[in-house]
Design an enzyme around this catalytic site. Structure first.
Site: not given
Length: 1259
Positions: A844, A752, A729-731
């Site tokens: 996580d 990344k 979603a961000f990269g």
């Protein structure tokens, strides 16, 4: 017939007591078939025991009764705790019409609750003479007996007894009576009358209509234990015994277990209840003690109450008897080891001893209280040659002079002729009678030659009867107030065949003038109570208050002596008490307020080092001396006081010097204090001024160690992106190469890159992730190599050639063995233990966030959600964001509280993923339902390959209370132990027959497809050299060669074969393939080759080793060599140059077709190939273990949907491998705050899983 039955039930109802409160309880006997101790008083003994008795706590033994005996005192008995014995009796009938239940807690001959034996005239030849009247029992008349809980029935040799064979004994026995035996003799001298026609099926106890047997069991409807009739509504309550009058537990004729105020209960109410609101134990106002089959508010007299709510006769282990102020007795737990007590006969080591003898009499020396009984038999004083026991001598009996209490009984049937009384027991005060002789007597004196009793201190017989008979010379039996000694109405004195009272008076054997004429023998010392005064143990007419020596004073009719320093007075009292300060006048001197023999002269009082000097004045009063000498007091004057001594000039000089020095010291101290005070005022003023102008911040040191990790800033020109590995979603994550400036080095990396136009919060999060990754230093945690600060921030990390662990176990399901799975569990636990040590909460942890560096080495990655706790923090509270619901602990979902123990929960789910070869946890269950499911106690099921040992570790990780979960260091120890014996804990079918573990994977082969990926240097070899790590530097000449370097490279030739080049340099000898490496191989390809492959390696191409000479500072400290649960090799191999340097023997190059199977890792426990049975696992809702090959890649799973408010990504063709870099296990229900990345990305599929909710939305 029905009318007669109802009449019988009406009679039973009339006999039913209103409650247990008014129930009369009496003790039973334990004589069995022995002859009575006193046949002439036997009937009186039974009458005293059972008159008005309703419940017999013991056995009801009716033996040796004459034909004319009146037994009306038995008619109130309703319940017998033990057994009923009727034997050797000539009476025609026994009035036990109200007896309902025999519990059988004690059994006759260990089998019978009712025994009727030998009740008839002893006839010669067994045939009565014609016309002769025969005596003997004719009818039992137990018309109310409807329950025998335990034991059988024995009726024999009672030739006059009738109707015993008409009784339906099956109805009387309880359904759970295991000893329901019936031995009934029906031989009779004459015919018996039949049962009354009113009796159904001719079951009766006698010939009259009122003697019909009441059936309460065999006539019941199915499922009834007892009933009042045949209808289903006639069933009694389950706590009823002997029948009932209604269905409630208050309608029972008798109670099966306990009678609580007329209500039958399974247990008596507990004395203490637990308050669930205040978490306290509270006294229960409705609590009751258990006494036999009754619940009582307090234990009867002479019984001991316990903390568990029972009335007992002997305290349990580690408890002691305590008598309260109100006289109640109870058992109290000893706060420390209980004090030693004296045991009597029948207790502990004297349990089987019959009498006191010379062999055991020393057991009672010095005893004030004996727990047990005392018995003196003829063998006590005759001795026993068989056991070499000498006769007991009279002087030995003096050991009982200190005795004050006996808890059992006192039985004396033999006594020395030289002792005319029992005065050795002159201090005996209480005979409690908790254990009775023959179950009836607490005091028995028979066949003795004593003249009087001499028990002058005896004040209580707690229970049982007193039997004194056949003592031909005994007087003073009737002068004892026996009624004052007894404590219940069933006690009495039974006496016979003693010396007539007239003869005793004729010889002058009478009481001294005692109160009420009560005495234990002749003389003033044998009075029970004195009519005037008592001096010690002697009754006197008056005390020596005015005359006689020593003078006395009177207190409560006791004559007590004055102090010896009191001056006797003529015609008046001498003292008011027994102390020296209570004299009217002193005999010698008075040191106010005390009378003393002489004045104190140089005497040191208690707790004082200062002597006191006094002299006597003209009146005999002690006065203080003018000089109070403390030392060197040899010179005394005529009064006995210390003489005055002139002070020496030396003393004055010393005193002056000391005074001056003291003044100087005091002045110096005051000066220093004043100076320090001024300095503090100046310092405080300066600090206040600085704080006001905000020039200096106040110090608040935390005590935490500084984080000296280094952040490496890389140029964009040093990085070359090769291909896209995944997108989120961000990269986007690229496979790339890092080529440091000025060096001929290529390092495979993962890059990344943030998307364009990302929000400031996303930039902050990726920088936070960089901060976390830069500070870790563990072989099991992925490290950050550097950061590139371009317009879109880029993170550079190690490239893991085997991809994520989730795809790895799914792809190689059939080739993984138990040792692989357990080794991974150990490594993940070690990585998490390291994160816990550095106070880092991952938040996580999952199999998708564990990367595979080599088949034997995994690393934890993805620190997007990780948070570093401060020095004073123990938990982290999140404020929103996407979270993996199905991997989270319950306290982390709604409260948003994350700790190291919440990571333990995620670790348990990760282990479950490995053991199911990549199955989805809680498959098919929406994420919103997970919290409710966990609160109801549901957990992931046991994987088929797991033993209970492994699964129980998972279950411990999923405990609701986080403090009950294991720590990571404990998990490391547990899985390390299992990894040493893997096939014991993880069972994979046909594991020994399958292929070895795979070396490469689809993801790994995809990385090797690019030509640029060959001839690379591992990042750890480039950054972290490890000289001298494994062994000390070898001395020159050792082994004949110097050090050489070698490294590994892997390429693919045109034919698709995988060629491994492992070449040594000229400076270093070949290394042992068993030497362990912390990295367990290179980042590009694991150098731990199988021995079969190693033998085929030939000449290896050389390569410039200059990149390996580059050193860089690193904040991490290499951990000691670990084997990840395997057995480390015992030999010490040559040291490698760098941490992850592969170790091989120099061999020719070897071309292999297809993937290269590796050998077992160094130090492996078992040398065996591994595989997994390809059976299909059964589906299910919660944690269904499906066929992992049906999952496909993590991205293509159709179950994961786009979250609310976001367009679903366009489908893409599935790639040949599962990148899984774009995590699809998270869901943010409110993505507006995070920016809106484009819905599609060129060439890289993305997905979001709707099962994982955002923390900013209530669950």
């Amino acid at each position: 017939m029905e009318l007669a039955a109802w009449c019988r039930w009406g009679l039973l109802l009339a006999l039913l007591p209103s409650g247990a409160a008014g129930t009369q309880v009496c003790t039973g006997t334990d004589m069995k078939l022995r002859l009575p101790a006193s046949p002439e008083t036997h009937l009186d003994m039974l009458r005293h025991l059972y008159q008005g008795c309703q419940v017999v706590q013991g056995n009801l033994e009716l033996t040796y009764l004459p034909a004319n005996a009146s037994l009306s005192f038995l008619q109130d008995i309703q319940e017998v705790q033990g057994y009923v014995l009727i034997a050797h009796s000539q009476v025609r009938q026994i009035p036990l019409q109200r007896l309902r239940i025999v519990r059988g807690t004690q059994l006759f001959e260990d089998n019978y609750a009712l025994a009727v034996l030998d009740n008839g005239d002893p006839l010669e030849g067994g045939i009565p003479a014609p016309g002769a009247a025969q005596g003997g029992l004719r009818e039992l008349q137990l018309r109310s007996l409807t329950e025998i809980l335990k034991g059988g029935v024995l009726i024999q040799r009672s030739p006059q007894l009738c109707h015993q064979d008409t009784i339906l004994w099956k109805d009387v026995f309880h359904k759970n009576n295991q000893l329901a035996l019936t031995l009934i003799d029906t031989n009779r001298f004459s015919a018996c009358p039949p049962c009354s026609p009113a009796c159904k099926d001719a079951h009766c106890w006698g010939a009259s209509s009122g003697d019909c047997q009441s059936l309460t069991r065999t006539v019941c409807a199915g499922g009834c234990a007892r009933c009042k009739g045949p209808q289903p509504t006639d069933c009694c309550h389950e706590q009823c015994a002997a029948g009932c009058t209604g269905p409630k537990h208050s309608d029972c004729l008798a109670c099966l277990h306990f009678n609580h105020s007329g209500i039958c209960e399974l247990h008596c109410p507990a004395l203490v209840t637990y308050n669930t609101d205040t978490f306290e134990s509270m006294p229960n106002p409705e609590g009751r003690y258990t006494f036999g089959a009754s619940c009582v508010t307090s234990c009867p007299y002479n019984y001991l109450s316990t903390d568990v709510g029972s009335c007992t006769l002997v305290c349990p282990l580690n408890n002691q008897e305590v008598t309260a102020e109100d006289g109640t007795q109870r058992c109290e737990k000893c706060s420390k080891p209980c004090a030693r007590v004296c045991y009597g006969l029948g207790m502990e080591h004297l349990r089987e001893v019959r009498a006191v003898t010379s062999a055991n009499i020393q057991e009672f020396a010095g005893c004030k209280k004996i727990f047990g009984s005392l018995a003196f038999l003829p063998e006590s004083f005759d001795g026993d040659p068989a056991s070499n026991t000498a006769p007991l001598q009279p002087e030995q009996l003096r050991v009982f002079e200190a005795l004050e209490e006996i808890t059992g009984y006192l039985y004396i049937s033999a006594w020395p002729d030289s002792l005319p009384n029992l005065s050795v027991f002159q201090n005996l005060r209480v005979i409690r009678g908790r254990v009775l002789h023959d179950g009836a007597y607490s005091l028995t004196l028979q066949g003795l030659g004593i003249s009087w009793l001499g028990l002058r201190s005896l004040r209580e017989l707690g229970s049982g009867l007193a039997l004194i008979h056949r003592n031909a010379r005994l007087c003073f039996v009737h002068t004892v107030p026996w009624d004052q000694l007894f404590r219940n109405p069933h006690q009495a004195l039974l006496h016979s065949a003693n010396r007539p009272e007239e003869e005793c008076v004729g010889e002058g054997l009478a009481c001294y003038p005692c109160a009420h004429g009560h005495c234990w023998g002749p003389g003033p010392t044998q009075c029970v109570n004195c009519s005037q005064f008592l001096r010690g143990q002697e009754c006197v007419e008056e005390c020596r208050v005015l005359q006689g020596l020593p003078r006395e004073y009177v207190k409560d009719r006791y004559c007590l002596p004055c102090h010896s320093e009191c001056q006797p007075q003529n015609g008046s009292v001498t003292c008011f008490g027994s102390e020296a300060d209570q004299c009217v006048a002193c005999a010698h001197y008075k040191d106010p307020p005390f009378c003393v023999a002489r004045c104190p002269s140089g005497v040191k009082p208690d707790l004082s080092f200062m002597p006191i000097w006094k002299f006597a004045d003209e009146e005999g009063t002690c006065q203080p001396c003018p000089i109070n000498c403390t030392h060197s007091c040899a010179d005394l004057d005529e009064k006995g006081c210390p003489a005055e001594q002139r002070a020496s000039p030396v003393t004055s000089i010393i005193a002056a010097v000391v005074g001056i020095l003291l003044a100087v010291v005091v002045g110096l101290v005051l000066g220093i204090l004043i100076k320090r005070r001024r300095q503090k005022i100046r310092k405080y003023t300066m600090r206040r001024l600085l704080q006001e102008t905000e020039l200096v911040e106040p110090l608040t040191p935390s005590g935490a160690m500084p984080n000296q990790a280094q952040m490496r800033i890389l140029k964009e020109t040093e990085l070359r992106k090769v291909k896209v590995l995944g997108s989120g979603a961000f990269g986007t994550v690229y496979k790339g190469i890092w080529i440091p400036d000025g060096e001929n080095v290529k390092i495979p990396v993962a890059i990344k890159v943030l998307r364009e136009n990302t929000s400031p919060k996303a930039n902050k999060e990726i920088l936070d992730e960089a901060y976390v990754m830069a500070g870790v230093g563990s072989p099991y945690v992925s490290r950050l190599l550097g950061i590139c600060l371009t317009s879109t921030v880029q993170l550079v990390t190690q490239l893991m050639p085997y991809g994520c662990l989730l795809d790895h176990v799914r792809e190689h399901r059939g080739r993984l063995g138990s040792q692989d799975l357990l080794n991974w569990c150990v490594q993940i636990a070690k990585g998490m233990s390291y994160l816990e040590d550095v106070r880092l909460v991952h938040r996580d942890l999952a199999a998708r966030n564990v990367l595979v560096k080599s088949p034997n080495h995994v690393k934890i990655t993805d620190f997007g959600l990780a948070r570093l706790l401060d020095i004073d923090e123990t938990e982290y509270h999140a404020d929103g964001g996407k979270v993996p619901i199905k991997w989270m602990a319950l306290e982390s979902i709604p409260p948003r509280r994350f700790t190291h123990q919440s990571d333990v929960w995620s670790y348990g789910v990760t282990v479950w993923e490995l053991m199911t070869f990549g199955a989805k946890p809680y498959d098919g269950i929406p994420a919103r339902e997970i919290p409710d499911l966990l609160e109801k106690g549901e957990r992931l099921p046991q994987p088929p390959i797991c033993t209970i040992d492994v699964y129980m570790i998972m279950v411990k990780c999923w405990m609701i209370d986080s403090e009950c979960r294991p720590r990571f260091r404990e998990l490391v120890a547990e899985f390390s132990r299992m990894a040493r014996d893997p096939q014991r804990f993880v069972v994979i079918q046909n594991e020994d027959l399958g292929p070895a573990s795979p070396l490469d994977s689809t993801f790994y082969r995809s990385l090797l497809e690019d030509d640029d990926m060959g001839d690379l240097v591992d990042a750890e070899e480039y950054l972290v050299p490890q000289q001298g790590f494994f062994c000390p530097e070898p001395t020159p000449g050792a082994g004949g060669t110097a050090h050489r370097r070698h490294r590994s490279s892997s390429t693919r030739n045109g034919g698709g074969e995988l060629t491994l080049g492992l070449e040594p340099s000229e400076e270093e000898p070949p290394k042992s393939p068993l030497a362990p490496s912390e990295g367990a191989g290179s980042d590009v390809f694991d150098g731990d080759l199988g021995m079969g492959a190693a033998k085929g390696l030939q000449s290896l191409p050389s390569q410039d080793p200059s990149p390996l000479q580059r050193y860089s500072e690193d904040p991490t400290v290499p951990l000691p060599p670990e084997t990840d649960g395997k057995v480390a090799p015992l030999t010490c191999s040559p040291q490698p140059e760098y941490v992850n340097q592969p170790e091989v023997w120099p061999q020719p190059p070897l071309a292999l077709e297809g993937p290269l199977p590796p050998s077992r890792p160094a130090g492996a426990t078992l040398e065996r190939p591994k595989t997994l049975s390809p059976k299909t696992l059964s589906p299910g809702k919660n944690g269904v273990v499906k066929d992992v090959f049906a999952f496909g890649s993590a991205v293509e799973n159709p179950e994961y949907l786009a979250p609310r408010g976001r367009a679903a990504p366009q489908p893409h063709p599935p790639p040949a491998f599962s990148p899984a870099f774009d995590n699809l296990y998270y869901w943010d229900q409110d993505p507006s705050e995070r920016g809106s990345p484009p819905s599609t990305f060129e060439g890289t599929p993305t997905a979001e899983n709707p099962e994982y909710l955002g923390l900013d939305v209530p669950v």
